[in-house]
Every structure is written in structure tokens, then in C-alpha cells.
Design an enzyme around this catalytic site. Sequence first.
Site, PDB file in Angstrom:
ATOM      1  CG  ASP A  85      -2.131   0.717   1.095  1.00 34.87           C
ATOM      2  OD1 ASP A  85      -2.076   1.957   0.982  1.00 34.87           O
ATOM      3  OD2 ASP A  85      -3.186   0.069   1.032  1.00 34.87           O
TER       4      ASP A  85
ATOM      5  CG  PHE B 171      -0.752   5.195 -12.627  1.00 32.31           C
ATOM      6  CD1 PHE B 171      -1.337   5.945 -13.640  1.00 32.31           C
ATOM      7  CD2 PHE B 171       0.504   4.658 -12.850  1.00 32.31           C
ATOM      8  CE1 PHE B 171      -0.685   6.150 -14.847  1.00 32.31           C
ATOM      9  CE2 PHE B 171       1.167   4.849 -14.053  1.00 32.31           C
ATOM     10  CZ  PHE B 171       0.577   5.594 -15.046  1.00 32.31           C
TER      11      PHE B 171
ATOM     12  CB  SER C  12      -9.245  13.635 -13.132  1.00 35.18           C
ATOM     13  OG  SER C  12     -10.532  13.615 -13.676  1.00 35.18           O
TER      14      SER C  12
ATOM     15  CB  THR D 166     -12.958  15.330 -12.106  1.00 35.40           C
ATOM     16  OG1 THR D 166     -14.070  15.553 -11.262  1.00 35.40           O
ATOM     17  CG2 THR D 166     -11.765  15.072 -11.233  1.00 35.40           C
TER      18      THR D 166
ATOM     19  CE1 TYR E  79     -10.672   9.882  -8.612  1.00 39.84           C
ATOM     20  CE2 TYR E  79     -11.886  11.233 -10.187  1.00 39.84           C
ATOM     21  CZ  TYR E  79     -10.813  10.423  -9.879  1.00 39.84           C
ATOM     22  OH  TYR E  79      -9.866  10.162 -10.848  1.00 39.84           O
TER      23      TYR E  79
ATOM     24  CE  LYS F 134      -7.286  11.374  -8.991  1.00 42.76           C
ATOM     25  NZ  LYS F 134      -6.023  10.630  -8.904  1.00 42.76           N
TER      26      LYS F 134
ATOM     27  CG  ASN G 152     -17.885   3.682 -11.098  1.00 46.11           C
ATOM     28  OD1 ASN G 152     -18.929   3.865 -10.488  1.00 46.11           O
ATOM     29  ND2 ASN G 152     -16.901   2.919 -10.629  1.00 46.11           N
ATOM     30  CG  ASN G 153     -15.083   5.445 -16.202  1.00 47.31           C
ATOM     31  OD1 ASN G 153     -15.644   6.273 -15.489  1.00 47.31           O
ATOM     32  ND2 ASN G 153     -13.796   5.182 -16.120  1.00 47.31           N
ATOM     33  CG  LEU G 154     -20.358   5.483 -22.328  1.00 41.68           C
ATOM     34  CD1 LEU G 154     -21.769   5.112 -21.887  1.00 41.68           C
ATOM     35  CD2 LEU G 154     -20.388   6.713 -23.236  1.00 41.68           C
TER      36      LEU G 154
ATOM     37  N   GLY H 148     -25.295  16.304 -11.128  1.00 43.05           N
ATOM     38  CA  GLY H 148     -23.851  16.569 -11.170  1.00 43.05           C
ATOM     39  C   GLY H 148     -23.240  16.380 -12.554  1.00 43.05           C
TER      40      GLY H 148
HETATM   41  N1  LIG Z   1      -9.780   5.756 -15.581  1.00 44.20           N
HETATM   42  C1  LIG Z   1     -10.220   7.006 -15.601  1.00 44.20           C
HETATM   43  O1  LIG Z   1     -11.271   7.294 -16.147  1.00 44.20           O
HETATM   44  C2  LIG Z   1      -9.401   8.111 -14.949  1.00 44.20           C
HETATM   45  C3  LIG Z   1      -9.645   9.435 -15.325  1.00 44.20           C
HETATM   46  C4  LIG Z   1      -8.900  10.447 -14.730  1.00 44.20           C
HETATM   47  C5  LIG Z   1      -7.951  10.137 -13.762  1.00 44.20           C
HETATM   48  N2  LIG Z   1      -7.743   8.850 -13.410  1.00 44.20           N
HETATM   49  C6  LIG Z   1      -6.741   8.552 -12.386  1.00 44.20           C
HETATM   50  O2  LIG Z   1      -5.740   7.733 -12.954  1.00 44.20           O
HETATM   51  C7  LIG Z   1      -5.206   6.851 -11.972  1.00 44.20           C
HETATM   52  C8  LIG Z   1      -5.257   5.433 -12.479  1.00 44.20           C
HETATM   53  O3  LIG Z   1      -6.602   5.122 -12.821  1.00 44.20           O
HETATM   54  P1  LIG Z   1      -7.014   3.714 -13.434  1.00 44.20           P
HETATM   55  O4  LIG Z   1      -8.204   3.956 -14.282  1.00 44.20           O
HETATM   56  O5  LIG Z   1      -5.846   3.027 -13.994  1.00 44.20           O
HETATM   57  O6  LIG Z   1      -7.517   3.000 -12.096  1.00 44.20           O
HETATM   58  P2  LIG Z   1      -7.274   1.523 -11.564  1.00 44.20           P
HETATM   59  O7  LIG Z   1      -8.158   1.338 -10.400  1.00 44.20           O
HETATM   60  O8  LIG Z   1      -7.368   0.550 -12.693  1.00 44.20           O
HETATM   61  O9  LIG Z   1      -5.747   1.581 -11.100  1.00 44.20           O
HETATM   62  C9  LIG Z   1      -5.361   2.036  -9.831  1.00 44.20           C
HETATM   63  C10 LIG Z   1      -4.414   1.008  -9.267  1.00 44.20           C
HETATM   64  O10 LIG Z   1      -3.995   1.443  -7.970  1.00 44.20           O
HETATM   65  C11 LIG Z   1      -4.064   0.353  -7.060  1.00 44.20           C
HETATM   66  N3  LIG Z   1      -4.277   0.933  -5.744  1.00 44.20           N
HETATM   67  C12 LIG Z   1      -5.400   1.524  -5.249  1.00 44.20           C
HETATM   68  N4  LIG Z   1      -5.198   1.946  -3.981  1.00 44.20           N
HETATM   69  C13 LIG Z   1      -3.913   1.636  -3.675  1.00 44.20           C
HETATM   70  C14 LIG Z   1      -3.116   1.816  -2.524  1.00 44.20           C
HETATM   71  N5  LIG Z   1      -3.607   2.412  -1.441  1.00 44.20           N
HETATM   72  N6  LIG Z   1      -1.839   1.375  -2.552  1.00 44.20           N
HETATM   73  C15 LIG Z   1      -1.337   0.760  -3.659  1.00 44.20           C
HETATM   74  N7  LIG Z   1      -2.055   0.550  -4.778  1.00 44.20           N
HETATM   75  C16 LIG Z   1      -3.324   0.997  -4.790  1.00 44.20           C
HETATM   76  C17 LIG Z   1      -5.203  -0.532  -7.543  1.00 44.20           C
HETATM   77  O11 LIG Z   1      -5.058  -1.880  -7.150  1.00 44.20           O
HETATM   78  C18 LIG Z   1      -5.064  -0.370  -9.068  1.00 44.20           C
HETATM   79  O12 LIG Z   1      -4.218  -1.366  -9.620  1.00 44.20           O
HETATM   80  C19 LIG Z   1      -6.018   7.101 -10.689  1.00 44.20           C
HETATM   81  O13 LIG Z   1      -5.298   8.005  -9.897  1.00 44.20           O
HETATM   82  C20 LIG Z   1      -7.282   7.752 -11.213  1.00 44.20           C
HETATM   83  O14 LIG Z   1      -7.874   8.580 -10.250  1.00 44.20           O
HETATM   84  C21 LIG Z   1      -8.430   7.822 -13.995  1.00 44.20           C
END
Ligand SMILES: NC(=O)c1ccc[n+]([C@@H]2O[C@H](COP(=O)([O-])OP(=O)(O)OC[C@H]3O[C@@H](n4cnc5c(N)ncnc54)[C@H](O)[C@@H]3O)[C@@H](O)[C@H]2O)c1
Length: 336
Positions: free
Chosen positions: A60, A82, A126, A128, A150, A154, A199-201, A295
Site C-alpha cells: 500500500d 497512479f 483528471s 474533473t 473524488y 484530485k 462507473n465509466n461509459l 452533477g
Molecule cells: N480511468 C479514468 O477514467 C481516470 C480518469 C482520470 C484520472 N484517473 C486517475 O488515474 C489513476 C489510475 O486510474 P485507473 O483507471 O488506472 O484506475 P485503476 O483502479 O485501474 O488503477 C489504480 C491502481 O492502484 C491500485 N491501488 C489503489 N489503492 C492503492 C493503494 N492504497 N496502494 C497501492 N495501490 C493501490 C489498484 O489496485 C489499481 O491497480 C487514478 O489516480 C485515477 O484517479 C483515472
Amino acid sequence: MAETVLLTGGAGYIGSHTYCELVAAGYSVVILDNFSNARPDVLERLELITGAPVKCYTGDVLDAALLKQVFAENSIDAVIHFAALKAVGESVMKPVEYLKTNVSGLINLVDAMKDASVWNLVFSSSATVYGEPEVLPIPEDSPRGYTNTYGFTKLVCEQSLEQIAISDERWAFGILRYFNPAGAHETGLIGEDPNDIPNNLMPYIAKVATGELECLSVFGNDYDTPDGTGVRDYIHVVDLAKGHVQSVRSLLENRKGHTVNLGTGTGYSVLDMLHAYERACEKELPYVIVDRRPGDIASSYADPSKAQALLGFETTRDLDDMCLSSWNWVSRRINT
Ligand SMILES: NC(=O)c1ccc[n+]([C@@H]2O[C@H](COP(=O)([O-])OP(=O)(O)OC[C@H]3O[C@@H](n4cnc5c(N)ncnc54)[C@H](O)[C@@H]3O)[C@@H](O)[C@H]2O)c1
């Protein structure tokens, strides 16, 4: 020797695609992930794609001792962060979890980086953070806001990095504001794979196409958009991943931070996306029009010119590429 990049959350959707692009670009990569939203077999798939073993720590970002160990055992040059929780609806129900993982997780990481004298960090932000955009396409200097917990996390993360950057000029932060990542790797070996209701389309439509979900609910068809449904900027996850390589390279070469949008600059409606997916899977997909969701905004798409000018960022994959690669991924997944 190859420069080494640590990916927190590197087993996730965007992280795994970025892993492949970094390896292809000659970087050595280390993953840290707690697998709360990833399947362990993604590591084997990354090995198949890259043809090399994957180095991964399971744990973590809130675990300071583990972070210390990771920095002690590897000569890390830059980090891409990420790891976060990302479900908008859930964030409103569980604000403490979201603040802890997303905000405390970032601060914990930055603290460990400082102790290890690692000063280059790319942060997953993001679109967002623009809240309800005033100008379209959205430039980076638009006012920031939030419409849910969320988004708040960010925004707080971005602002925290800005304060930290002021305190010590060795820091170089690449803040990347993603629009709507979609699609999957061309091999069909990795992609977005939500366990529960997406959650996403695109993953939602994908589950309608596979028969796992019955029908797409379209939230409102009376927005001020060409067909009345919401318009978003979808970016192929591989184009997005390449943007991370460019961001890391820029931090390492120029030692100067940047905040940029990563999007295509083109908006597509919910129905555009649905029909593109129908072309990809070669069948009609059922949908119903329901009430608007509180929203939601009518339209959001990026002005990507700053990323282009600063990083050389460009997108080469279109909506059909996103849908075809997604369909290739999900149809392989349900058949194996
Ligand atoms: N997918 C989208 O639509 C989107 C859009 C904008 C921003 N983001 C941001 O991009 C990043 C990656 O998104 P994603 O879509 O790949 O999400 P995802 O959930 O597929 O990837 C996140 C990864 O982080 C790991 N994780 C979560 N909490 C953790 C912790 N406390 N310690 C260690 N690992 C942890 C999860 O197991 C996962 O593998 C995130 O920060 C998300 O907020 C995503």
C-alpha cells in the site's frame, strides 16, 4: 544504465498500459500495487507483452516502511503515481477512505521520495478538477472546482503539489489531467476490467456487448449537444500511456514541472460511443433514455495544445480504434 521509474498503481488500467510503453521506450520499471483494483495475473500478461520479467511490490502507498524499502532497494529516478480510488459515486459515500488513499497516499509518497532524494513525480489528475467548465475546449488555466469527493481529492492533490514545489526547487511535478481513457492494448491481453458495475461509459457498453449487463442507461437526451446526450473527450489508453512517457522524459531532461491536459480535443456523445461500439462488435446494443444524473455536465473536451507544445504529445487512435481494441479485450476475456 536505463533510468528507473516506479509506478504506484502500475497493475491497474492506465498503469499497466504505461508500463508497456515505458519498457518499449527503454526504461526500467518497478510496480507497487496493493491489487485492490487489479488482478495479479496482469503481471504475467505484462511479461508476455514485454518479453521480460516484471518487478512488483505488493503493498500500500500508505505503508511508509514499504515505500522506504522500495526506494532503498531500487535506484529510482522518477515516480508515476497512479494508485488511487476512482469511483465518483462511492467517493461521496466513503469520503474518509478517498481522502486517506488519494490525499494521504500522495503525501506519504512525496515524503518517502524526499527522504530518498527522488524529485521527479508524474501525478494522475483528471479533467474533473475543472468542475463545471466555463470554456470549451478546456484550457489548463480554466478555473478549478469540484462536484464530488473524488474531484475534491484530485484538486487537493494538485494544490498540495503546487505548495510543495514552491518549497524546494528540486521538485519537478508533471500533473496530467486525463480526460476519458478508453480502449485496450492491441494484444488484447490487458484492458479495463471492473469487477462490479462499471462507473465509466465504455466498460459499461462493453458489458452490454458481452451480455453481462442487459442494457445501457443513457442519462438524459435533452442536453445542449448535437444529439442531446452528454459529450466527452475519449482518449485511447495507449495514447494516454505514451503521454506519460513524454512527461517523465521531460521531467528527467528539463528538471521542470508541467500541468497539461491529456485528451484528443474532440468530443463524442454517448450515442456516438454506443454506435461506434456496435460497429466494433457487429451487433445492435440495447439502450434506454433515463433521467439526467445529478452533477453531470453537458460537454467536456480538452484543449490539448499545451501538451502538444511542451511534450510533443499527440493522439493517433480514434473512437473506432478504442471500441475495436476494447471489444477484442473483453471478448477474449469472456472466452478464456
Ligand atoms: N480511468 C479514468 O477514467 C481516470 C480518469 C482520470 C484520472 N484517473 C486517475 O488515474 C489513476 C489510475 O486510474 P485507473 O483507471 O488506472 O484506475 P485503476 O483502479 O485501474 O488503477 C489504480 C491502481 O492502484 C491500485 N491501488 C489503489 N489503492 C492503492 C493503494 N492504497 N496502494 C497501492 N495501490 C493501490 C489498484 O489496485 C489499481 O491497480 C487514478 O489516480 C485515477 O484517479 C483515472
